[in-house]
Design a protein around this motif. Structure first.
Motif, PDB file in Angstrom:
ATOM      1  N   LEU A  39      74.171   7.348  22.616  1.00 41.76           N
ATOM      2  CA  LEU A  39      74.020   7.061  24.043  1.00 41.76           C
ATOM      3  C   LEU A  39      75.357   6.958  24.764  1.00 41.76           C
ATOM      4  N   SER A  40      76.447   7.198  24.039  1.00 46.93           N
ATOM      5  CA  SER A  40      77.777   7.063  24.628  1.00 46.93           C
ATOM      6  C   SER A  40      77.898   7.854  25.913  1.00 46.93           C
ATOM      7  N   ILE A  41      78.550   7.249  26.855  1.00 48.68           N
ATOM      8  CA  ILE A  41      78.861   7.944  28.091  1.00 48.68           C
ATOM      9  C   ILE A  41      79.875   9.028  27.729  1.00 48.68           C
ATOM     10  N   PRO A  42      79.613  10.282  28.094  1.00 50.50           N
ATOM     11  CA  PRO A  42      80.582  11.341  27.768  1.00 50.50           C
ATOM     12  C   PRO A  42      81.958  11.007  28.341  1.00 50.50           C
ATOM     13  N   LEU A  43      82.976  11.244  27.568  1.00 51.77           N
ATOM     14  CA  LEU A  43      84.329  10.906  27.989  1.00 51.77           C
ATOM     15  C   LEU A  43      84.693  11.579  29.313  1.00 51.77           C
ATOM     16  N   SER A  44      84.145  12.763  29.559  1.00 54.04           N
ATOM     17  CA  SER A  44      84.431  13.471  30.812  1.00 54.04           C
ATOM     18  C   SER A  44      83.865  12.733  32.028  1.00 54.04           C
ATOM     19  N   GLU A  45      82.916  11.824  31.805  1.00 53.21           N
ATOM     20  CA  GLU A  45      82.317  11.073  32.908  1.00 53.21           C
ATOM     21  C   GLU A  45      82.929   9.689  33.081  1.00 53.21           C
ATOM     22  N   VAL A  46      83.833   9.322  32.209  1.00 49.50           N
ATOM     23  CA  VAL A  46      84.493   8.027  32.316  1.00 49.50           C
ATOM     24  C   VAL A  46      85.609   8.181  33.335  1.00 49.50           C
ATOM     25  N   THR A  47      85.458   7.514  34.453  1.00 46.72           N
ATOM     26  CA  THR A  47      86.422   7.682  35.533  1.00 46.72           C
ATOM     27  C   THR A  47      87.306   6.452  35.679  1.00 46.72           C
ATOM     28  N   ARG A  68      82.899  -1.749  30.557  1.00 43.60           N
ATOM     29  CA  ARG A  68      82.430  -2.453  29.360  1.00 43.60           C
ATOM     30  C   ARG A  68      81.478  -1.593  28.548  1.00 43.60           C
ATOM     31  N   ASN A  69      80.676  -0.766  29.224  1.00 43.89           N
ATOM     32  CA  ASN A  69      79.777   0.125  28.493  1.00 43.89           C
ATOM     33  C   ASN A  69      80.563   1.068  27.600  1.00 43.89           C
ATOM     34  N   TRP A  70      81.579   1.681  28.129  1.00 47.70           N
ATOM     35  CA  TRP A  70      82.268   2.672  27.314  1.00 47.70           C
ATOM     36  C   TRP A  70      83.421   2.100  26.527  1.00 47.70           C
ATOM     37  N   ILE A  71      83.994   0.986  26.948  1.00 44.80           N
ATOM     38  CA  ILE A  71      85.073   0.387  26.159  1.00 44.80           C
ATOM     39  C   ILE A  71      84.477  -0.535  25.104  1.00 44.80           C
ATOM     40  N   ASP A  72      83.754  -1.554  25.553  1.00 43.18           N
ATOM     41  CA  ASP A  72      83.231  -2.538  24.605  1.00 43.18           C
ATOM     42  C   ASP A  72      82.154  -1.948  23.711  1.00 43.18           C
ATOM     43  N   ARG A  73      81.140  -1.369  24.307  1.00 44.92           N
ATOM     44  CA  ARG A  73      79.993  -0.894  23.531  1.00 44.92           C
ATOM     45  C   ARG A  73      80.317   0.392  22.787  1.00 44.92           C
ATOM     46  N   ASP A  74      80.679   1.429  23.518  1.00 48.54           N
ATOM     47  CA  ASP A  74      80.865   2.743  22.905  1.00 48.54           C
ATOM     48  C   ASP A  74      82.080   2.790  21.984  1.00 48.54           C
ATOM     49  N   LEU A  75      83.197   2.236  22.428  1.00 47.41           N
ATOM     50  CA  LEU A  75      84.398   2.267  21.600  1.00 47.41           C
ATOM     51  C   LEU A  75      84.170   1.534  20.276  1.00 47.41           C
ATOM     52  N   MET A  76      83.523   0.375  20.330  1.00 51.24           N
ATOM     53  CA  MET A  76      83.294  -0.375  19.097  1.00 51.24           C
ATOM     54  C   MET A  76      82.278   0.310  18.196  1.00 51.24           C
ATOM     55  N   ALA A  77      81.251   0.906  18.761  1.00 47.60           N
ATOM     56  CA  ALA A  77      80.273   1.628  17.932  1.00 47.60           C
ATOM     57  C   ALA A  77      80.965   2.766  17.194  1.00 47.60           C
ATOM     58  N   HIS A  78      81.762   3.543  17.905  1.00 49.45           N
ATOM     59  CA  HIS A  78      82.470   4.651  17.266  1.00 49.45           C
ATOM     60  C   HIS A  78      83.474   4.145  16.224  1.00 49.45           C
ATOM     61  N   THR A  79      84.175   3.082  16.549  1.00 44.08           N
ATOM     62  CA  THR A  79      85.172   2.532  15.626  1.00 44.08           C
ATOM     63  C   THR A  79      84.518   2.046  14.338  1.00 44.08           C
ATOM     64  N   GLU A  89      84.268  12.053  12.848  1.00 37.54           N
ATOM     65  CA  GLU A  89      84.069  12.444  14.249  1.00 37.54           C
ATOM     66  C   GLU A  89      84.011  11.225  15.165  1.00 37.54           C
ATOM     67  N   HIS A  90      83.514  10.109  14.653  1.00 40.78           N
ATOM     68  CA  HIS A  90      83.465   8.894  15.463  1.00 40.78           C
ATOM     69  C   HIS A  90      84.854   8.271  15.585  1.00 40.78           C
ATOM     70  N   GLY A  91      85.653   8.407  14.554  1.00 39.75           N
ATOM     71  CA  GLY A  91      87.035   7.940  14.632  1.00 39.75           C
ATOM     72  C   GLY A  91      87.821   8.694  15.687  1.00 39.75           C
ATOM     73  N   LEU A  92      87.623  10.009  15.741  1.00 40.48           N
ATOM     74  CA  LEU A  92      88.300  10.816  16.760  1.00 40.48           C
ATOM     75  C   LEU A  92      87.825  10.448  18.159  1.00 40.48           C
ATOM     76  N   GLU A  93      86.532  10.190  18.295  1.00 41.09           N
ATOM     77  CA  GLU A  93      86.001   9.774  19.598  1.00 41.09           C
ATOM     78  C   GLU A  93      86.595   8.434  20.016  1.00 41.09           C
ATOM     79  N   ALA A  94      86.699   7.502  19.090  1.00 47.56           N
ATOM     80  CA  ALA A  94      87.293   6.197  19.396  1.00 47.56           C
ATOM     81  C   ALA A  94      88.749   6.357  19.823  1.00 47.56           C
TER      82      ALA A  94
END
Length: 128
Positions: A39-47, A68-79, A89-94
């Motif tokens: 459900l991660s917000i695509p990085l291209s949409e993070v403004t 917080r959605n993309w830093i706290d939630r998404d970044l930690m899930a990928h990490t 692939e999740h490490g690269l996304e993080a």
């Protein structure tokens, strides 16, 4: 607590020797993390948030919630998917998310320019 880590080269997040045990004890969390990552917000949409600019303060709550959605939630899930389950692939996304955050805010809350007028956690932490 930090004294216990003096003889360690690596001690952020989890010790490498604990990873297998963590993986076993948190097997039920894995599907939840995978779902969150999907459900991660695509990085291209993070403004870049502009709520710190004069006249834009009204959008502050929304900007913080979005970050917080993309830093706290998404970044930690990928990490965690990378660190515990070894999913590259999740490490690269993080990494990409963290690098985008680091590029932000040359004049805003995380600015190193003095005086630091934005007293949030990031600005305070970076300026100390």
């Amino acid at each position: 607590m930090f004294a216990l880590c003096d003889d360690r080269q690596q001690w952020l997040m989890y010790f490498d020797e604990d990873i297998n045990r963590i993986k076993q004890h948190s097997a039920d969390i894995y599907p939840k993390l995978k779902h969150t990552a999907s459900l991660s917000i695509p990085l291209s949409e993070v403004t870049y948030p502009n709520h710190y600019q004069r006249g834009q303060e009204e959008g502050k709550r929304e900007a913080i919630a979005n970050a917080r959605n993309w830093i706290d939630r998404d970044l930690m899930a990928h990490t965690l998917l990378y660190k515990i389950w070894g999913e590259e692939e999740h490490g690269l996304e993080a990494i990409n998310r963290l690098l985008q955050l680091a590029e932000w805010s040359p004049e805003g809350p995380a600015s190193l320019l003095r005086p630091c007028t934005w007293g949030d956690e990031v600005g305070w932490f970076i300026s100390t």
